[in-house]
Design an enzyme around this catalytic site. Structure first.
Site, PDB file in Angstrom:
ATOM      1  N   GLY A  25       0.848  -1.178   0.000  1.00 54.11           N
ATOM      2  CA  GLY A  25       0.000   0.000   0.000  1.00 54.11           C
ATOM      3  C   GLY A  25       0.884   1.228   0.000  1.00 54.11           C
ATOM      4  CB  SER A  26       0.123   4.837   0.053  1.00 58.11           C
ATOM      5  OG  SER A  26      -0.741   4.789   1.190  1.00 58.11           O
ATOM      6  CD  GLU A  28       2.512  -0.851   3.455  1.00 57.52           C
ATOM      7  OE1 GLU A  28       2.331  -0.548   4.654  1.00 57.52           O
ATOM      8  OE2 GLU A  28       1.666  -0.606   2.570  1.00 57.52           O
ATOM      9  CG  HIS A  70      -1.739  -1.072   3.276  1.00 59.62           C
ATOM     10  ND1 HIS A  70      -0.851  -0.039   3.445  1.00 59.62           N
ATOM     11  CD2 HIS A  70      -2.941  -0.486   3.026  1.00 59.62           C
ATOM     12  CE1 HIS A  70      -1.470   1.118   3.304  1.00 59.62           C
ATOM     13  NE2 HIS A  70      -2.743   0.868   3.053  1.00 59.62           N
ATOM     14  N   GLY A 400      -5.663 -25.587   9.941  1.00 65.27           N
ATOM     15  CA  GLY A 400      -6.939 -25.803   9.262  1.00 65.27           C
ATOM     16  C   GLY A 400      -7.507 -24.560   8.627  1.00 65.27           C
TER      17      GLY A 400
END
Length: 526
Positions: A25-26, A28, A70, A400
């Site tokens: 996202g922005s 990162e 993000h 699981g």
């Protein structure tokens, strides 16, 4: 003066964490800027798929792997997949971008509020640097905690920290080494050797941690040395012992009373590399038969502490295994063939029985194939028909959590390009990680996906019979066509309905991903 980003990149490169699984996202983007050429970024289209791929990759390589998510929403999307990584003890280092420091207190858009608490209790350690100068140390701690505890960790970093120039102290992180050693004391080994040597009828219960540690062949050697009936601990995420070996007694059922019944007649049960036990269906009863003593050896202190019965030794199972081989008398007998033949597969009526599919896999795929399996309703058929004689042959969602199969198959194939990889996934499970097909196509990952289509959540219907709740909605999923879906993601795909065609398709050569959809008869796990 080096920036926090430059020191972080150099630290990760020195530690070998150069493959990054992510969906950015922005927040990162500043971390990902100026990545050195040694790094490889593997893009997933959903954070659950990203973590599933990283889980498979970490298990295949045996090394920590970096995951880039993000902030709150993206991290939240990853949490379902993270449950599997927790119980497979995969050392995932999850990093997430945080808002800039001046905006965090105001809870500006994309702030990661209480970031260190967000992934608890799944992350074994979670942190956020106290200031930009603390970023390299915090990143190093996230990596070392993942290695030492063998668990996922989580680090939230304000994105304005990455461009901050740091003084010489920050570079001290680059040369750090943290090592782990769990060698038992001499008297502890003496006592265990004496217990095993004195046992009249010992049994072994082996866990997935042995396969994770590369101890598959040594576990076979110990079983043959002791001539001990050998089970795999319930709910296995890895296979630590050949399932057609003459000493193999199966996967222990996941109920209290049923495990006790299976172990009847053994005066000593030695559990190596597994919790005691990962129960599932609640079947109350005695934990152990009368007169049976249990000793657990694990390097997971938490698993040792929470076990409801028995003795536990927190130590490296490999060290203990070698001591038992060297210091106990051999009980080996002349027993003929080491491996037993597979039974004839059951046949379906109007569709293929899963046993027919698995028998065909066994006949057509190389012996060292790694199988990533997420088809719970076909467990019984799987163990009847497969013949797995190599380590790292079997991977299953450890908690699981659905959505493991397709992504993990991609991750295993990327982590072990020297081994063929087949993902065997039910149609109910496949939907949870379907976007992994795009990553497989985009990076041309050589993996075969086999989708077993029975039009239902088969395991859920089976549980309905156990619980007396057969008449409930939401257990049927007709109308799905994974061949067409796969082609939309760029993966060549075909649908097969008969055994001859399945054999032909599985024998066909391929240099990238492919998907084979097989219509199968509905079966139950037992």
């Amino acid at each position: 003066m080096p920036t926090a980003r430059r020191i972080a990149h150099e630290f990760l490169e020195r530690r070998g964490l150069t493959t990054i699984f992510g969906n950015p996202g922005s927040n990162e983007l500043p971390f990902l800027a100026d990545l050195p050429g040694a790094f490889r970024y593997v893009l997933g289209l959903h954070e659950g798929v990203v973590v599933g791929m990283a889980d498979g990759y970490a298990q295949a390589t045996g090394r920590p792997v970096l995951v880039n998510l993000h902030a709150a929403a993206g991290s939240g999307n990853a949490m379902g997949a993270l449950t599997n990584a927790v119980y497979s003890r995969s050392p995932l280092v999850l990093t997430a971008g945080q808002q800039v420091r001046p905006a965090m207190g105001m809870e500006a858009m994309l702030s990661n509020v209480d970031a260190t608490q967000l992934m608890r209790p799944l992350a074994g350690w979670a942190g956020e640097p106290s200031c930009a100068a603390d970023v390299p140390r915090s990143l190093a701690q996230a990596v070392f905690e993942a290695e030492l505890r063998r668990c996922p960790t989580y680090l939230s970093v304000p994105y304005d920290d990455w461009d901050t120039e740091l003084d010489a102290n920050a570079s001290a992180t680059l040369d750090r080494e943290v090592r782990r050693g769990l060698v038992p004391a001499a008297d502890q080994l003496d006592a265990l050797v004496e217990q095993v040597g004195a046992a009249r009828n010992p049994a072994l219960v082996l866990g997935g941690d042995l396969d994770s540690a590369g101890l598959f062949d040594r576990a076979v050697a110990l079983a043959e040395h002791l001539e001990a009936p050998t089970w795999v601990a319930p709910s296995p995420f890895r296979l630590p012992f050949p399932n057609r070996h003459r000493l193999f007694r199966g996967v222990l059922p996941a109920g209290i009373a049923s495990i006790s019944s299976a172990l009847e007649g053994h005066d000593l049960v030695l559990v190596l590399g597994a919790p005691v036990f990962r129960y599932h269906q609640y079947v109350p009863g005695r934990y152990l038969p009368e007169g049976t003593r249990l000793v657990q050896v694990t390097d997971d202190a938490g698993a040792a502490a929470r076990a409801p019965m028995g003795e536990a030794l927190v130590a490296d199972p490999g060290v203990v295994l070698e001591a038992l081989l060297a210091r106990t008398g051999s009980r080996a007998v002349e027993a003929g063939a080491r491996f037993v033949p597979n039974p004839e597969p059951l046949r379906g009526e109007d569709k293929l029985h899963p046993e027919q599919v698995f028998a065909t896999l066994r006949e057509t795929q190389p012996a060292d194939t790694s199988y990533v399996v997420e088809s719970t309703s076909t467990n019984s058929a799987w163990w009847r028909q497969m013949d797995l004689r190599h380590g790292s042959s079997y991977f299953f969602p450890a908690s699981g959590g659905l959505g493991f199969g397709l992504p993990a198959a991609v991750g295993v194939a990327m982590g072990r390009p020297d081994r063929p990889v087949v993902g065997v996934v039910g149609d109910g499970s496949a939907n949870y990680g379907i976007t992994a097909l795009w990553t497989a196509a985009h990076y041309r990952v050589p993996v075969t996906f086999v989708i077993l289509r029975n039009g239902a959540y088969g395991a859920l219907q089976w549980f309905g019979t156990l619980l007396g709740t057969e008449d409930v909605p939401g257990t049927e999923i007709p109308g799905l066509d994974f061949a067409r879906i796969a082609e939309g993601y760029g993966v060549p795909a075909t649908t097969v309905t008969d055994l001859d065609d399945l054999h032909i398709q599985l024998k066909a050569a391929t240099d990238g991903p492919r998907l084979i959809q097989v219509d199968t008869q509905l079966t139950t796990p037992e």
